[in-house]
Scaffold this active site. Structure first.
Site, PDB file in Angstrom:
ATOM      1  N   ILE A  96       0.813  -1.209   0.000  1.00 40.11           N
ATOM      2  CA  ILE A  96       0.000   0.000   0.000  1.00 40.11           C
ATOM      3  C   ILE A  96       0.849   1.262   0.000  1.00 40.11           C
ATOM      4  O   ILE A  96       1.925   1.313   0.578  1.00 40.11           O
ATOM      5  CB  ILE A  96      -0.962   0.009   1.204  1.00 40.11           C
ATOM      6  CG1 ILE A  96      -0.215  -0.256   2.514  1.00 40.11           C
ATOM      7  CG2 ILE A  96      -2.049  -1.003   1.025  1.00 40.11           C
ATOM      8  CD1 ILE A  96      -1.101  -0.364   3.730  1.00 40.11           C
ATOM      9  N   LEU A 114       8.195  -2.271  -6.936  1.00 39.88           N
ATOM     10  CA  LEU A 114       7.828  -0.899  -7.277  1.00 39.88           C
ATOM     11  C   LEU A 114       7.525  -0.083  -6.030  1.00 39.88           C
ATOM     12  O   LEU A 114       7.904   1.092  -5.937  1.00 39.88           O
ATOM     13  CB  LEU A 114       6.628  -0.900  -8.225  1.00 39.88           C
ATOM     14  CG  LEU A 114       6.217   0.471  -8.779  1.00 39.88           C
ATOM     15  CD1 LEU A 114       7.392   1.180  -9.440  1.00 39.88           C
ATOM     16  CD2 LEU A 114       5.062   0.320  -9.759  1.00 39.88           C
ATOM     17  N   LYS A 115       6.864  -0.687  -5.050  1.00 37.98           N
ATOM     18  CA  LYS A 115       6.567   0.044  -3.806  1.00 37.98           C
ATOM     19  C   LYS A 115       7.859   0.455  -3.103  1.00 37.98           C
ATOM     20  O   LYS A 115       7.991   1.593  -2.624  1.00 37.98           O
ATOM     21  CB  LYS A 115       5.719  -0.827  -2.875  1.00 37.98           C
ATOM     22  CG  LYS A 115       5.445  -0.210  -1.493  1.00 37.98           C
ATOM     23  CD  LYS A 115       4.811   1.163  -1.603  1.00 37.98           C
ATOM     24  CE  LYS A 115       4.237   1.674  -0.292  1.00 37.98           C
ATOM     25  NZ  LYS A 115       5.157   1.699   0.834  1.00 37.98           N
ATOM     26  N   LEU A 116       8.849  -0.422  -3.047  1.00 35.25           N
ATOM     27  CA  LEU A 116      10.120  -0.073  -2.419  1.00 35.25           C
ATOM     28  C   LEU A 116      10.816   1.052  -3.175  1.00 35.25           C
ATOM     29  O   LEU A 116      11.414   1.957  -2.569  1.00 35.25           O
ATOM     30  CB  LEU A 116      11.033  -1.300  -2.354  1.00 35.25           C
ATOM     31  CG  LEU A 116      10.680  -2.367  -1.318  1.00 35.25           C
ATOM     32  CD1 LEU A 116      11.647  -3.541  -1.431  1.00 35.25           C
ATOM     33  CD2 LEU A 116      10.719  -1.802   0.108  1.00 35.25           C
TER      34      LEU A 116
END
Length: 295
Positions: A119, A170-172
């Site tokens: 999220i 991608l979140k990281l």
């Protein structure tokens, strides 16, 4: 109505529970910390202290945990064995693709499905069902569960990133770039202020220039008001930045800038301890400059 178990009733897990309840799902909450029961009840969810018992009741298991160690601990043999045939595990934790793949492998041999949806956003976004989701996994499986995802996220911000692991990656990367932009912007503002440039003017010019960013446009106001964004712990920020470095090492790509940002946040962790504050590294820069970034 879907039988949903949410494990991890922290800042994000509690409002996610509330959104799922409002959407009409039957939600059971679980957390290793018994003090989280009150938040679960306030969200309208049932409470079950045992994650394995809670998992046995669900069609969908949602994990919203601090990091890879917690995911590995929760998704141990007891929980995996308890999940009913046909259940789906949706992991909303920010973790590394490598760590997640190891945990996902524990589901092999059982009729279970899984995908990731880490999220983006704040607890306020979570309460308003306005989160961003970075969803990695099988497209058909994700489409089947899209109504559940839309109960917690802005439909326009639910992005299918590709196969398993791509959502985590991608979140990281988004987080690493945001933290990097925060400290780079702070360094520039401190230097500009020392050189006699007005802070408010710098913000206006930067926002409308080639150096503009979401951080400049949306987050500088909080910093100028003395708010260091106490929605995430320094220890978890350092963990995520280390995961980015490990991911880059595994793929053979350079990460000098990411390492510089990681070292600065590590120094902030040494200075302030595992305190909440996404901009505490900026506070450290302010202390070193002897200057607060306040208009």
């Amino acid at each position: 109505m879907t039988q949903v178990t949410v494990v991890g009733i922290g800042r994000m897990g509690a409002p996610i529970c509330a959104c799922l309840v409002r959407a009409g799902h039957q939600v059971t909450a679980s957390d290793a910390d018994p003090a989280r029961q009150a938040a679960a009840r306030a969200a309208g969810a049932a409470w079950e202290p045992s994650a394995a018992v809670a998992a046995a009741r669900c069609e969908v298991l949602v994990t919203v945990l601090p990091g890879p160690a917690e995911v590995s601990a929760v998704m141990g043999p007891a929980v995996v064995a308890a999940l009913p045939p046909g259940a789906t595990w949706i992991d909303m934790t920010s973790t590394s693709p490598q760590a997640a793949a190891e945990v996902r492998g524990r589901l092999a041999g059982r009729p279970l499905e899984a995908f990731e949806a880490p999220i983006g956003g704040s607890p306020r976004d979570a309460a308003a069902a306005g989160l961003r989701l970075f969803v990695g996994g099988d497209a058909e499986l994700i489409a089947r569960h899209r109504p559940l995802l839309e109960a917690v996220a802005d439909p326009a911000k639910i992005v299918h990133t590709g196969g398993p692991g791509t959502g985590y990656a991608l979140k990281l990367l988004v987080n690493a770039l945001w933290f990097g932009q925060a400290v780079a912007t702070a360094e520039a503002l401190l230097l500009g202020r020392r050189a006699g440039v007005d802070l408010a003017l710098m913000r206006e010019v930067l926002a409308d220039s080639a150096a503009g960013s979401a951080f400049v446009r949306h987050d500088l106001d909080a910093l100028f008001a003395g708010d260091y964004l106490e929605s995430f712990g320094l220890d978890h920020i350092c963990e995520q930045l280390s995961l980015v470095a490990s991911m880059a090492d595994a793929h053979g790509t350079p990460h000098e800038v990411a390492d510089s940002v990681r070292r600065l946040y590590a120094r902030a962790l040494d200075r302030y301890g595992p305190a909440d504050g996404e901009l505490l590294a900026v506070k450290l820069l302010e202390e070193r400059a002897g200057l607060r970034l306040r208009p």
